[in-house]
Design an enzyme around this catalytic site. Structure first.
Site, PDB file in Angstrom:
ATOM      1  N   GLY A 260       2.367 -13.397   0.949  1.00  0.00           N
ATOM      2  CA  GLY A 260       1.245 -14.318   0.787  1.00  0.00           C
ATOM      3  C   GLY A 260       0.304 -13.923  -0.342  1.00  0.00           C
ATOM      4  O   GLY A 260      -0.051 -14.753  -1.193  1.00  0.00           O
TER       5      GLY A 260
ATOM      6  N   ASP B  99      10.309  -7.103  -4.483  1.00  0.00           N
ATOM      7  CA  ASP B  99      10.275  -7.322  -3.029  1.00  0.00           C
ATOM      8  C   ASP B  99      11.707  -7.094  -2.562  1.00  0.00           C
ATOM      9  O   ASP B  99      12.627  -7.002  -3.376  1.00  0.00           O
ATOM     10  CB  ASP B  99       9.841  -8.767  -2.708  1.00  0.00           C
ATOM     11  CG  ASP B  99       9.243  -8.908  -1.310  1.00  0.00           C
ATOM     12  OD1 ASP B  99       8.056  -9.235  -1.180  1.00  0.00           O
ATOM     13  OD2 ASP B  99       9.981  -8.671  -0.325  1.00  0.00           O
TER      14      ASP B  99
ATOM     15  N   ASP C  13      14.281  -2.549  -1.860  1.00  0.00           N
ATOM     16  CA  ASP C  13      13.766  -2.259  -0.530  1.00  0.00           C
ATOM     17  C   ASP C  13      12.996  -0.951  -0.650  1.00  0.00           C
ATOM     18  O   ASP C  13      13.522   0.035  -1.195  1.00  0.00           O
ATOM     19  CB  ASP C  13      14.922  -2.134   0.477  1.00  0.00           C
ATOM     20  CG  ASP C  13      14.402  -2.170   1.909  1.00  0.00           C
ATOM     21  OD1 ASP C  13      13.489  -1.362   2.231  1.00  0.00           O
ATOM     22  OD2 ASP C  13      14.862  -3.018   2.680  1.00  0.00           O
ATOM     23  N   LEU C  14      11.783  -0.938  -0.154  1.00  0.00           N
ATOM     24  CA  LEU C  14      10.929   0.250  -0.306  1.00  0.00           C
ATOM     25  C   LEU C  14      11.521   1.486   0.363  1.00  0.00           C
ATOM     26  O   LEU C  14      11.142   2.611   0.037  1.00  0.00           O
ATOM     27  CB  LEU C  14       9.528  -0.038   0.261  1.00  0.00           C
ATOM     28  CG  LEU C  14       8.685  -1.005  -0.573  1.00  0.00           C
ATOM     29  CD1 LEU C  14       7.576  -1.619   0.272  1.00  0.00           C
ATOM     30  CD2 LEU C  14       8.107  -0.289  -1.790  1.00  0.00           C
TER      31      LEU C  14
ATOM     32  N   SER D  40       2.998  -6.148   7.432  1.00  0.00           N
ATOM     33  CA  SER D  40       1.579  -6.473   7.261  1.00  0.00           C
ATOM     34  C   SER D  40       0.883  -6.852   8.568  1.00  0.00           C
ATOM     35  O   SER D  40      -0.196  -7.448   8.546  1.00  0.00           O
ATOM     36  CB  SER D  40       1.436  -7.605   6.238  1.00  0.00           C
ATOM     37  OG  SER D  40       2.124  -8.745   6.686  1.00  0.00           O
TER      38      SER D  40
ATOM     39  N   HIS E  94      -8.243  -2.862   9.153  1.00  0.00           N
ATOM     40  CA  HIS E  94      -7.855  -2.383  10.480  1.00  0.00           C
ATOM     41  C   HIS E  94      -7.887  -0.855  10.581  1.00  0.00           C
ATOM     42  O   HIS E  94      -7.798  -0.324  11.685  1.00  0.00           O
ATOM     43  CB  HIS E  94      -6.488  -2.943  10.875  1.00  0.00           C
ATOM     44  CG  HIS E  94      -6.546  -4.427  11.132  1.00  0.00           C
ATOM     45  ND1 HIS E  94      -7.143  -4.965  12.246  1.00  0.00           N
ATOM     46  CD2 HIS E  94      -6.132  -5.478  10.380  1.00  0.00           C
ATOM     47  CE1 HIS E  94      -7.079  -6.286  12.195  1.00  0.00           C
ATOM     48  NE2 HIS E  94      -6.472  -6.626  11.064  1.00  0.00           N
TER      49      HIS E  94
ATOM     50  N   TYR F 178       0.224  -0.200  12.689  1.00  0.00           N
ATOM     51  CA  TYR F 178       0.113  -0.729  11.320  1.00  0.00           C
ATOM     52  C   TYR F 178      -1.054  -0.068  10.581  1.00  0.00           C
ATOM     53  O   TYR F 178      -0.915   0.401   9.440  1.00  0.00           O
ATOM     54  CB  TYR F 178      -0.069  -2.252  11.414  1.00  0.00           C
ATOM     55  CG  TYR F 178      -0.682  -2.914  10.215  1.00  0.00           C
ATOM     56  CD1 TYR F 178       0.027  -3.016   9.021  1.00  0.00           C
ATOM     57  CD2 TYR F 178      -1.968  -3.456  10.272  1.00  0.00           C
ATOM     58  CE1 TYR F 178      -0.541  -3.643   7.912  1.00  0.00           C
ATOM     59  CE2 TYR F 178      -2.534  -4.081   9.181  1.00  0.00           C
ATOM     60  CZ  TYR F 178      -1.819  -4.169   7.991  1.00  0.00           C
ATOM     61  OH  TYR F 178      -2.380  -4.773   6.896  1.00  0.00           O
TER      62      TYR F 178
ATOM     63  N   LYS G 128      -1.600   2.590   7.214  1.00  0.00           N
ATOM     64  CA  LYS G 128      -2.469   2.380   6.049  1.00  0.00           C
ATOM     65  C   LYS G 128      -3.392   3.582   5.836  1.00  0.00           C
ATOM     66  O   LYS G 128      -3.730   3.912   4.693  1.00  0.00           O
ATOM     67  CB  LYS G 128      -3.286   1.099   6.229  1.00  0.00           C
ATOM     68  CG  LYS G 128      -2.437  -0.169   6.262  1.00  0.00           C
ATOM     69  CD  LYS G 128      -1.764  -0.448   4.932  1.00  0.00           C
ATOM     70  CE  LYS G 128      -1.095  -1.816   4.901  1.00  0.00           C
ATOM     71  NZ  LYS G 128      -0.478  -2.122   3.594  1.00  0.00           N
TER      72      LYS G 128
ATOM     73  N   ARG H  56     -14.797 -13.922  13.115  1.00  0.00           N
ATOM     74  CA  ARG H  56     -14.536 -12.602  12.525  1.00  0.00           C
ATOM     75  C   ARG H  56     -14.309 -12.711  11.031  1.00  0.00           C
ATOM     76  O   ARG H  56     -14.809 -11.901  10.245  1.00  0.00           O
ATOM     77  CB  ARG H  56     -13.320 -11.979  13.236  1.00  0.00           C
ATOM     78  CG  ARG H  56     -12.947 -10.620  12.712  1.00  0.00           C
ATOM     79  CD  ARG H  56     -11.895  -9.949  13.598  1.00  0.00           C
ATOM     80  NE  ARG H  56     -11.360  -8.814  12.881  1.00  0.00           N
ATOM     81  CZ  ARG H  56     -10.322  -8.864  12.063  1.00  0.00           C
ATOM     82  NH1 ARG H  56      -9.649  -9.999  11.901  1.00  0.00           N
ATOM     83  NH2 ARG H  56      -9.926  -7.784  11.420  1.00  0.00           N
TER      84      ARG H  56
HETATM   85  N1  LIG Z   1      -3.295 -10.978   3.812  1.00  0.00           N
HETATM   86  C1  LIG Z   1      -4.394 -10.301   4.129  1.00  0.00           C
HETATM   87  O1  LIG Z   1      -5.456 -10.886   4.344  1.00  0.00           O
HETATM   88  C2  LIG Z   1      -4.340  -8.796   4.191  1.00  0.00           C
HETATM   89  C3  LIG Z   1      -5.386  -8.109   4.815  1.00  0.00           C
HETATM   90  C4  LIG Z   1      -5.363  -6.720   4.844  1.00  0.00           C
HETATM   91  C5  LIG Z   1      -4.315  -6.035   4.249  1.00  0.00           C
HETATM   92  N2  LIG Z   1      -3.293  -6.731   3.682  1.00  0.00           N
HETATM   93  C6  LIG Z   1      -2.188  -5.979   3.079  1.00  0.00           C
HETATM   94  O2  LIG Z   1      -1.858  -6.544   1.821  1.00  0.00           O
HETATM   95  C7  LIG Z   1      -0.452  -6.512   1.612  1.00  0.00           C
HETATM   96  C8  LIG Z   1       0.075  -7.915   1.335  1.00  0.00           C
HETATM   97  O3  LIG Z   1      -0.280  -8.749   2.414  1.00  0.00           O
HETATM   98  P1  LIG Z   1       0.416 -10.162   2.629  1.00  0.00           P
HETATM   99  O4  LIG Z   1      -0.473 -10.946   3.495  1.00  0.00           O
HETATM  100  O5  LIG Z   1       0.859 -10.712   1.332  1.00  0.00           O
HETATM  101  O6  LIG Z   1       1.699  -9.712   3.496  1.00  0.00           O
HETATM  102  P2  LIG Z   1       3.101 -10.426   3.618  1.00  0.00           P
HETATM  103  O7  LIG Z   1       3.672  -9.993   4.922  1.00  0.00           O
HETATM  104  O8  LIG Z   1       2.979 -11.884   3.368  1.00  0.00           O
HETATM  105  O9  LIG Z   1       3.953  -9.779   2.432  1.00  0.00           O
HETATM  106  C9  LIG Z   1       4.491  -8.495   2.500  1.00  0.00           C
HETATM  107  C10 LIG Z   1       5.749  -8.474   1.649  1.00  0.00           C
HETATM  108  O10 LIG Z   1       6.315  -7.164   1.735  1.00  0.00           O
HETATM  109  C11 LIG Z   1       7.708  -7.309   1.750  1.00  0.00           C
HETATM  110  N3  LIG Z   1       8.338  -6.174   2.419  1.00  0.00           N
HETATM  111  C12 LIG Z   1       8.280  -5.829   3.729  1.00  0.00           C
HETATM  112  N4  LIG Z   1       9.025  -4.746   3.967  1.00  0.00           N
HETATM  113  C13 LIG Z   1       9.566  -4.387   2.778  1.00  0.00           C
HETATM  114  C14 LIG Z   1      10.442  -3.374   2.376  1.00  0.00           C
HETATM  115  N5  LIG Z   1      10.935  -2.477   3.254  1.00  0.00           N
HETATM  116  N6  LIG Z   1      10.805  -3.304   1.075  1.00  0.00           N
HETATM  117  C15 LIG Z   1      10.343  -4.197   0.186  1.00  0.00           C
HETATM  118  N7  LIG Z   1       9.498  -5.204   0.498  1.00  0.00           N
HETATM  119  C16 LIG Z   1       9.132  -5.298   1.791  1.00  0.00           C
HETATM  120  C17 LIG Z   1       7.990  -8.604   2.533  1.00  0.00           C
HETATM  121  O11 LIG Z   1       9.265  -9.131   2.194  1.00  0.00           O
HETATM  122  C18 LIG Z   1       6.832  -9.472   2.100  1.00  0.00           C
HETATM  123  O12 LIG Z   1       7.189 -10.328   1.041  1.00  0.00           O
HETATM  124  C19 LIG Z   1       0.149  -5.889   2.869  1.00  0.00           C
HETATM  125  O13 LIG Z   1       0.379  -4.511   2.608  1.00  0.00           O
HETATM  126  C20 LIG Z   1      -0.921  -6.043   3.907  1.00  0.00           C
HETATM  127  O14 LIG Z   1      -0.853  -5.016   4.875  1.00  0.00           O
HETATM  128  C21 LIG Z   1      -3.277  -8.083   3.652  1.00  0.00           C
END
Ligand SMILES: NC(=O)c1ccc[n+]([C@@H]2O[C@H](COP(=O)([O-])OP(=O)(O)OC[C@H]3O[C@@H](n4cnc5c(N)ncnc54)[C@H](O)[C@@H]3O)[C@@H](O)[C@H]2O)c1
Length: 288
Positions: free
Chosen positions: A30, A50, A67-68, A91, A129, A152, A156, A190
């Site tokens: 996202g 990704d 893949d990470l 996430s 979080h 989770y 972080k 929130r």
């Molecule tokens: N969206 C928010 O408001 C928000 C808030 C706090 C923190 N975050 C952090 O920001 C980051 C992005 O958030 P988001 O909402 O886009 O999350 P998301 O879940 O939409 O995207 C995460 C992406 O990581 C990829 N991924 C997962 N495991 C993987 C792996 N092993 N290897 C490679 N890629 C992998 C997924 O395919 C996905 O496209 C995340 O780390 C999340 O924890 C987001």
């Protein structure tokens, strides 16, 4: 290979930098989708990575699947980049067998690949979080001891610690952003406190990739919300000037909140329903 040498602000008021190629991990997610649009043209090349290919990848976008959990694949994704925005991983709250490989081992692989390749900067997507178990009445700075509300969030906290280690021991420049909630607008009570306008997140990311004096810092990823819970002085010191303010959506967000089921635990804690998941604690001792 450390071409990303920030040398202060130029005539246009921007920091000068030599960021030729910048990597976004988790680019199919996202926030990645938003950054692909909002960072277009800011750096000469945005490399996307990704484990899944973004469905709408354009012909002019560079994509390296990785893949990470696979160190060699991560090294290939990182090669030739000067800065990394690390969004990839799980996430939300999940079992350990999902969090551990993606967020713990994966983030370690990412920092290690960055170190080996001589990447200068990493922006780490942390989360609010990590301080989720603090009550909402507490105003927190970034020095607050972590009180993670989930496995989770523990992952972080680990990522923030890795960032500090790689800055202090190996000289990377690292910004950890404890992101609140990225969205076009806040969607409940929130989120009125923790919302960040996507363009404000871009400001923080650019501070991480370009600020000449950055070593290791933690900031909150929140807009200028009058209901905000956090002291974001570090971000302001680094030049952050948020343009978002959640209050204009307060009536809508509070009306949406009224339709949600009551949450006696999460409703009083900063992490919200992440705190309530599997909760078997003592509300008295959690300062609820
Ligand atoms: N969206 C928010 O408001 C928000 C808030 C706090 C923190 N975050 C952090 O920001 C980051 C992005 O958030 P988001 O909402 O886009 O999350 P998301 O879940 O939409 O995207 C995460 C992406 O990581 C990829 N991924 C997962 N495991 C993987 C792996 N092993 N290897 C490679 N890629 C992998 C997924 O395919 C996905 O496209 C995340 O780390 C999340 O924890 C987001």
């Amino acid at each position: 290979m450390t071409e990303c040498r920030a040398i202060g602000r130029g005539r246009n008021g921007k920091w000068n930098h030599k960021m030729e190629r910048c990597l976004i991990t988790g680019a199919a997610g996202g926030i990645g989708a938003r950054l692909r649009r909002l960072l277009k043209g800011v750096y000469p090349v945005l490399r996307l990575s990704d484990r899944v290919r973004p469905a709408d990848l354009a012909p002019d976008e560079e994509f390296v699947a990785a893949d990470l959990t696979d160190p060699a694949a991560v090294e290939r994704a990182v090669a030739g980049t000067q800065g990394i925005i690390h969004l990839g991983g799980v996430s939300s709250e999940r079992p350990w067998d999902e969090i551990l490989p993606a967020n713990i081992i994966g983030t370690s692989n990412l920092f290690e690949a960055a170190r080996k390749a001589g990447v200068e900067r990493v922006v780490f997507a942390s989360t609010n979080h990590v301080i989720g178990f603090y009550p909402r009445r507490r105003r927190l700075g970034t020095a607050a001891i972590p009180r993670p509300d989930s496995r989770y969030a523990v992952s972080k906290v680990f990522g923030e610690a890795l960032g500090a280690l790689y800055a202090d021991k190996y000289g990377l420049r690292v910004l950890a952003i404890r992101i609140g909630n990225v969205n076009d607008k806040p969607i409940d009570e929130r989120r009125l406190s923790i919302w960040i306008k996507p363009e404000d997140l871009v400001q923080l990311i650019r501070i991480g990739l370009e600020h000449p004096d950055l070593h290791y810092e933690v900031v909150y990823g929140a807009s200028a919300n009058i209901r905000g819970w956090w002291d974001n002085e570090t971000a302001y010191r680094l030049g952050y000037r948020p343009t978002g303010e959640s209050e204009r959506w307060s009536a809508e967000a509070l009306a949406a909140q009224d339709k949600l089921p009551p949450d006696p635990i999460g409703g009083r804690l900063q992490g919200g329903d992440f705190c309530s998941i599997e909760y078997a604690g003592d509300p008295g001792r959690n300062e609820i």
